[in-house]
Structures are given as structure tokens and as C-alpha cells.
Design a protein around this motif. Structure first.
Motif, short mmCIF file in Angstrom:
data_model
loop_
_atom_site.label_atom_id
_atom_site.label_comp_id
_atom_site.label_asym_id
_atom_site.label_seq_id
_atom_site.Cartn_x
_atom_site.Cartn_y
_atom_site.Cartn_z
N GLU A 140 0.83 -1.13 -0.02
CA GLU A 140 -0.15 0.16 0.12
C GLU A 140 0.68 1.14 0.09
N LYS A 141 1.79 1.32 0.67
CA LYS A 141 2.89 2.31 0.87
C LYS A 141 3.76 2.56 -0.56
N HIS A 142 4.07 1.44 -1.21
CA HIS A 142 4.73 1.61 -2.46
C HIS A 142 3.72 1.98 -3.37
N GLN A 143 2.32 1.40 -3.37
CA GLN A 143 1.38 2.00 -4.47
C GLN A 143 1.06 3.61 -4.23
N LEU A 144 1.06 3.98 -3.03
CA LEU A 144 0.70 5.52 -2.93
C LEU A 144 1.81 6.22 -3.62
N ILE A 145 3.21 5.84 -3.09
CA ILE A 145 4.22 6.75 -3.68
C ILE A 145 4.37 6.43 -5.20
N LYS A 146 3.95 5.51 -5.90
CA LYS A 146 4.12 5.12 -7.44
C LYS A 146 3.10 5.94 -8.05
N VAL A 147 1.65 6.18 -7.59
CA VAL A 147 0.72 6.90 -7.99
C VAL A 147 0.92 8.43 -7.73
N MET A 148 1.47 8.70 -6.68
CA MET A 148 1.87 10.05 -6.72
C MET A 148 3.19 10.67 -7.50
N GLN A 149 4.00 9.74 -7.91
CA GLN A 149 5.13 10.00 -8.52
C GLN A 149 4.67 10.15 -10.24
N GLU A 150 3.66 9.14 -10.69
CA GLU A 150 3.02 9.37 -11.97
C GLU A 150 2.27 10.49 -12.07
N ILE A 151 1.36 10.84 -11.03
CA ILE A 151 0.39 11.95 -11.34
C ILE A 151 1.07 13.23 -11.19
N TYR A 152 2.03 13.43 -10.17
CA TYR A 152 2.45 14.86 -9.85
C TYR A 152 4.05 14.85 -10.14
N THR A 153 4.13 14.05 -11.31
CA THR A 153 5.80 14.05 -11.84
C THR A 153 6.45 15.45 -11.69
N ASP A 154 6.02 16.47 -11.99
CA ASP A 154 6.71 17.65 -11.96
C ASP A 154 6.54 18.66 -10.80
N ARG A 155 5.69 17.90 -9.91
CA ARG A 155 5.16 18.79 -8.70
C ARG A 155 5.63 18.24 -7.43
N LEU A 156 6.06 16.82 -7.62
CA LEU A 156 6.39 16.02 -6.20
C LEU A 156 7.90 16.24 -5.73
N ILE A 157 7.83 16.68 -4.58
CA ILE A 157 9.31 16.61 -3.75
C ILE A 157 9.41 15.82 -2.73
N ILE A 158 10.40 15.06 -2.82
CA ILE A 158 10.92 13.96 -1.80
C ILE A 158 11.73 14.72 -0.72
N ASN A 159 10.72 14.70 0.64
CA ASN A 159 11.58 15.16 1.65
C ASN A 159 12.86 14.30 1.95
N ASN A 160 14.29 14.85 1.42
CA ASN A 160 15.33 14.38 1.97
C ASN A 160 16.51 15.31 2.10
N ASP A 161 17.52 15.07 2.46
CA ASP A 161 18.47 15.95 2.84
C ASP A 161 18.59 17.19 1.83
N LYS A 162 18.77 16.61 0.61
CA LYS A 162 19.03 17.56 -0.59
C LYS A 162 17.81 18.65 -0.54
N ASN A 163 16.50 18.19 -0.09
CA ASN A 163 15.47 19.22 -0.43
C ASN A 163 14.94 20.03 0.76
N SER A 164 15.28 19.35 2.03
CA SER A 164 14.88 19.82 3.21
C SER A 164 14.77 21.23 3.60
N ALA A 165 15.87 21.79 3.28
CA ALA A 165 16.15 23.32 3.53
C ALA A 165 15.11 24.13 2.61
N TYR A 166 14.95 23.85 1.36
CA TYR A 166 13.97 24.33 0.40
C TYR A 166 12.51 24.15 0.97
N ILE A 167 12.33 23.19 1.36
CA ILE A 167 10.90 22.76 1.75
C ILE A 167 10.69 23.27 3.03
N LYS A 168 11.46 23.46 3.96
CA LYS A 168 11.12 24.48 5.31
C LYS A 168 11.21 25.94 4.88
N GLU A 169 11.80 26.46 3.93
CA GLU A 169 11.48 27.72 3.51
C GLU A 169 10.39 27.83 2.83
#
Length: 169
Positions: A135-164
């Protein structure tokens, strides 16, 4: 979270079958619609319920076009049609001060809310999803397919941008 008063206002302005259509009628109809909207029903579902109410309670005084018009306004108020998958329903919801993406599981009583950036990007932190396995895998997969250009994964690289850039704090 769902605003029955907003539905009542829409009904008063758009769907007024007769001069005798009272506030009690409007409150009653809004209450009947509440559950459908809470379960993320689509435009046709809401329109059908309005049509049934019209036929059963008001002698068919409201046209199917009016029912569809009200259903469209209600759906637009709540952010548009849900995106239905095997594992849940996703939609944008417009709250009083912020916009967010919501996921509701059909298998269990579970609702997940995702943050969104000011640019309209959806923030996904896979480690914080209260789902397991497929179920977790499916939700992530669907979100990646539908929101290709608008999905941001919260990781070390993106965390500062997300916070701001979160759309609400």
C-alpha cells in the motif's frame, strides 16, 4: 473540516426550486451531502443525490443541469475531483488558510495530509507515511506518476528548500 454552511450558501444561490424552499430544507439537503463529500464523492455522485432529493422530496422541481451546476461548485470548493486508485483516493482540498493534498485509505480508517510548497509542489516524506508494504509502495508510485513535476521528496537535498517554502506554517 467540511463546511456544510458553504454547501448551504451554494444551495441558496444556485438551487432554489420554489419560493417555499426554506432554510430547513437547505440544511437537510446539506446534511445529506455531507457524508458523500466527506468520502470524496465525485461530481456525478453528488449530482445524482441532488436529483434523487429533487424527485423524492420536491416533486422533481430541480433540473439535472442545476444539480450538475451545484455539484460542480461543491467539488470546486473542495478542490476538484478525487483521483481514485485501488488503494485510496487523493484530492486537493482548499482549507481556509492553506492548500493540502489528502489521501484516504479505503481499507482502513486512515487519512494522510501532505504539506505543499508555495510553488504548489507536494512534499512527500516516505518515512513518515503510516502505511506498510504494497500500500505504501502503491501510494508513492501513484503520486510519482500523477505529480511528476510537482512532487518533492523530503530528503537531505530538499529539506532546507521545503522548510523555507511551505505554503503554511
Amino acid at each position: 473540516m467540511y463546511h456544510t454552511q458553504k454547501i448551504q450558501i451554494l444551495l441558496r444561490h444556485v438551487w432554489n426550486p420554489s419560493p417555499f424552499f426554506s432554510n430547513q430544507n437547505i440544511v437537510h439537503i446539506a446534511d445529506q451531502l455531507y457524508e458523500i463529500i466527506e468520502n470524496l464523492g465525485d461530481i456525478n455522485e453528488i449530482s445524482d443525490v441532488l436529483m434523487n432529493i429533487s424527485i423524492n422530496e420536491y416533486n422533481g422541481n430541480i433540473s439535472s443541469e442545476k444539480c450538475m451546476q451545484v455539484a460542480t461548485q461543491i467539488i470546486n470548493f473542495y478542490g476538484g475531483l478525487p483521483i481514485k486508485t485501488d488503494f485510496g483516493k487523493m484530492r486537493f482540498s482548499i482549507g481556509q488558510y492553506y492548500t493540502f493534498l489528502s489521501y484516504k485509505s479505503m481499507k482502513e480508517d486512515l487519512k494522510i495530509t501532505f504539506n505543499m510548497t508555495l510553488a504548489g509542489e507536494i512534499v512527500l516524506d516516505p518515512n513518515e507515511l503510516p502505511l506498510n508494504g504494497e500500500e505504501k509502495h502503491q501510494l508513492i508510485k501513484v503520486m510519482q506518476e500523477i505529480y511528476t513535476d510537482r512532487l518533492i521528496i523530503n530528503n537531505d537535498k530538499n529539506s532546507a528548500y521545503i522548510k523555507e517554502n511551505l505554503s503554511f506554517r
